[in-house]
Design a protein around this motif. Structure first.
Motif: not given
Ligand code: URA
Length: 186
Positions: A42-45, A49, A55-56, A82, A156
């Motif tokens: 993914g991108e970032a926490p 998170e 994450p997620f 991420n 996303h």
């Protein structure tokens, strides 16, 4: 190297001063640490998170779980991480130097896990992994081979939140996850 050794190495990372000040903790990846055939980037926490260290696990995570379950995958069968490991202030986008600081960690994680399929979620992870300037709408749902690995870019899951689970978006995700299912031979 084992994944938990890499995790320990990064648990006190101080390469990005702004993120170090803002984060509650480094969110390395899924807590189970199982070796899995599927890796998700993914991108970032986000806030949840950052609080939970995984994450997620917020609203986007619930959407991701739903699509995974539809292709017979549970969270213990995928390893999620991420592009960067620390929550950016006000959930801003990762900066290019932050992405760069976290790149070696990501490459080492991929090498250790040796996943059969890598799913990149959203523009950041996709552009970063595929080294492309193309936007996600153009590249999603196809299989790209990069350094001998299968990469499947997708939107996303947060877009489901913004678009109120519109039928078109849900259909698009289902199509993209079925590509992953096909690669796994399920
Ligand atoms: N969005 C992401 O990109 N990563 C997370 O871990 C949570 C939300």
């Amino acid at each position: 190297m084992e994944l938990n050794v890499l995790k320990d190495e990064y648990s006190t990372c101080s390469k990005c001063p702004e993120l170090v000040d803002y984060r509650s903790q480094v969110v390395f990846g899924s807590k189970h640490m199982n070796k899995c055939p599927v890796m998700i980037i993914g991108e970032a926490p986000g806030k949840v998170e950052d609080e939970n260290g995984e994450p997620f696990v917020g609203r986007s995570g619930q959407i991701l779980n739903k699509f995974l379950e539809e292709i017979g995958l549970t969270r213990d069968k995928v390893f999620i991480t991420n592009t960067i490991l620390c929550r950016p202030p006000e959930n801003r986008n990762p900066k290019s130097d932050e992405l760069l600081h976290c790149r070696e960690r990501l490459d080492k994680t991929i090498e250790i896990l040796n996943p059969k399929v890598i799913i990149t979620l959203g523009n950041f992870a996709t552009k970063y992994l595929l080294e492309t300037k193309e936007g996600i709408t153009k590249v999603r749902g196809k299989v790209y081979e990069k350094n001998g690995r299968n990469i499947v870019p997708m939107a996303h899951p947060a877009v489901v939140l913004y678009n109120g689970s519109s039928e078109a978006i849900m259909t698009q995700f289902r199509a993209d996850f079925s590509v992953v299912k096909g690669l796994l031979g399920n």
